[in-house]
Scaffold this motif. Sequence first.
Motif, PDB file in Angstrom:
ATOM      1  N   LEU A  76       0.720  -1.300  -0.021  1.00 37.75           N
ATOM      2  CA  LEU A  76      -0.108  -0.256  -0.182  1.00 37.75           C
ATOM      3  C   LEU A  76       1.082   1.032  -0.017  1.00 37.75           C
ATOM      4  CD1 LEU A  76      -3.220  -0.791   2.639  1.00 37.75           C
ATOM      5  CD2 LEU A  76      -2.904  -0.245   0.064  1.00 37.75           C
ATOM      6  N   ALA A  77       1.705   1.475   0.697  1.00 41.26           N
ATOM      7  CA  ALA A  77       2.969   2.411   0.736  1.00 41.26           C
ATOM      8  C   ALA A  77       3.475   1.989  -0.554  1.00 41.26           C
ATOM      9  CB  ALA A  77       3.348   2.457   1.749  1.00 41.26           C
ATOM     10  N   LEU A  78       3.838   0.917  -1.307  1.00 43.79           N
ATOM     11  CA  LEU A  78       4.346   1.478  -2.225  1.00 43.79           C
ATOM     12  C   LEU A  78       3.923   1.517  -3.625  1.00 43.79           C
ATOM     13  CD1 LEU A  78       7.237   0.654  -4.578  1.00 43.79           C
ATOM     14  CD2 LEU A  78       6.053  -1.829  -4.848  1.00 43.79           C
ATOM     15  N   TYR A  79       2.171   1.686  -3.478  1.00 45.44           N
ATOM     16  CA  TYR A  79       1.503   2.190  -4.869  1.00 45.44           C
ATOM     17  C   TYR A  79       0.969   3.732  -4.226  1.00 45.44           C
ATOM     18  CZ  TYR A  79      -2.622   2.710  -7.203  1.00 45.44           C
ATOM     19  OH  TYR A  79      -4.055   2.986  -7.858  1.00 45.44           O
ATOM     20  N   ALA A  80       1.346   4.061  -2.899  1.00 47.01           N
ATOM     21  CA  ALA A  80       1.031   5.294  -2.422  1.00 47.01           C
ATOM     22  C   ALA A  80       2.075   6.716  -3.634  1.00 47.01           C
ATOM     23  CB  ALA A  80       0.783   6.276  -1.319  1.00 47.01           C
TER      24      ALA A  80
END
Length: 682
Positions: free
Chosen positions: A213-217
């Motif tokens: 999720l952090a990588l997607y952000a």
Amino acid sequence: MGKVSKATKKFNRKYLNDELERRRKNKKAQELHKKRELKKSRRSKTNEDDEGDQNLLTGVEEVDDLAEFAASTLNGGKEDLSKFMQDEDDDDGDSTDSEDLAALLNEGESNTDSQDEDEVMSGDEDEEEEFKQQLEAMKEKDPKFFKYMEEHDPASLKILEQADKISDDSDSETADAKTHTTEGTEVTVEMLSQWESEIKKDNSIKSLKKLLLALYAASHMDTESAAESEYHIQGMKIFNKTVSTAIRVAPAAFAHYAPVENGRMQKGGRARVVQALLKSYLTSLVALLQQMSDPTMVQYLIKECERMAVYFGSFARHTRDLGRELLRQFGSDSADDGVRISALLALRAIVTGAGTETVDMALKGIYLTYVRHSSVKNMASLATIQTMRNCGVELYGLDANASYQHAFVYIRQLAIHLRNSMQLRSKESFRAIYNWQFVNSLAFWTEVLATYCGDRAEEEPRLCATLESLVYPLVQIITGVARLVPTAKFFPLRIHCLSLLLRLSAATGVYIPVLPLAIEILESPEFLARRPVKSTLKPLSLDALLKAPKEYEHTRVYLESVLESVFGLLADSIAAQSVRIAFPEWVVPATLQLRRWRKRVGKSWTRFSKQLQGLLDKIDQTTRLIQQNRARIDFGPSNLTGANQFMSSTSTDATPVGAYAASLRNVRAQQRALLLEAETAE
């Protein structure tokens, strides 16, 4: 109603049905094209490099029956390739105008694209139901793992619904998976370290989900979805830490839950649990690759994509997205050779073992990307184009049938352009042929055939046997281009064509009469009938030119550059035959013409007269060497095997004329290096 004329009756009888059918197809194609454009507008991102594929070669579209010809040749064996230059009345390439051709092509591409999208979308719609079935089966087949998931991470059992939040925003799975604040949780170094530790320790899916999720952000910081993300990235330090952490630990976790066996990802069992997370990771990699401009970072991401090639190959849409992005990086004007080579290796990795559609996408894409960026401006761009050509040739060695089909289609396309130009004989039709895109297209296919039917024929015997039938039509096209406009202004283009023929002949062993074309340049009125114009212009290099600049026409500076190139071609073409048993007889006509030219105009070109005399002396020495070796043979002219093996162990560079030609090549190579260095310094 008036009387119907005979012409109208004749038209109705012969052409009316075909005309009505053509108009129906045209209308249908336009409607499909509109639907396709509407679908594209709904996507968040589109690939700009896909635009204009049909107008690459100066706006002349492909003929719609080319693929049919290629397929029939593949299925029916070696078809007579004399069809390349046929002028049949029923040839669709002649009877269909450019607008109808564009519509038909749009129809074909629209059908293909929509079919691919429907297949991908239908597969995605069934994934959730199939996942539920897998969970039910897991309770019975692997109860320990299911119990572990319930105790430690019960939320992961609904991973599809939760992971929809981080899927590609154009995917059908995109939805609001959970309630969160508008600003999101700010990612810190401590959070990243904790997630990394938990993933490495027990392959925690909960921590893996948070990390992705952090990588997607991080990969969508500049998009609208960034504001809706559960996590928020602040500063380049956190951005770099997030990307590096995900790339370091995520692949190992995926390998644990979705192992690769026999070159394919295992989709059953526990792999279903991380499938949505895997898609999110692949989507984020492509998004990061689209944003980066630093060559070092781009290469780093491309190598990670290459490492995940097997996983990309498991999802058609993600494979297509990555392929388009790799092609964009391959053809980017700001990319260096390292990025292009990395893009090729990654593209090669996803093509290896992939389906026919992926192979076709890669082969067509890399050729069209090469052609689109093949305009030569200076020596530096010439070197870049050479690198791109070598990369494209390497990719065409992966699949014999697919390579033959694409080569047949595009070589025939070049033949049709040339035929149309020969028939029309107008400035516009000549301009469609005499441009860098067309010439570099010829160079591309010359290198493909020279590589796999010559240099690497023993390594790829099946590929050689498949492609060798294309040598003859390609030679005919190059020869036709060289003679299309035989004026002094276009001597540079003819010299480029002769260089291609020499490359093809030397590599494949096929005899191509290059000498007459070279001697035609020497016997042009520029040298025999008119006095060159004196000029103080600086020396001219023909490598990056197709025609003489206006101020150089008829000048001594220009003609000296032409003579230097022609003498190099003469030496190379004669050296290529210098170990043949018939060399003494074969070289006689050329020797007589060269001596006659030296006698007529040698006084006007003193330096080149001496150079030509040196070439003639080396020819005489080679002739005596061949005659000495022929005196020791014990077979007659009817023994073709013995004749072909004559001096087969002797390199052409070892003969007197071969060594002379090699020295001229070295001089030219040094001159190119100096010019390139001078351009770089500027």
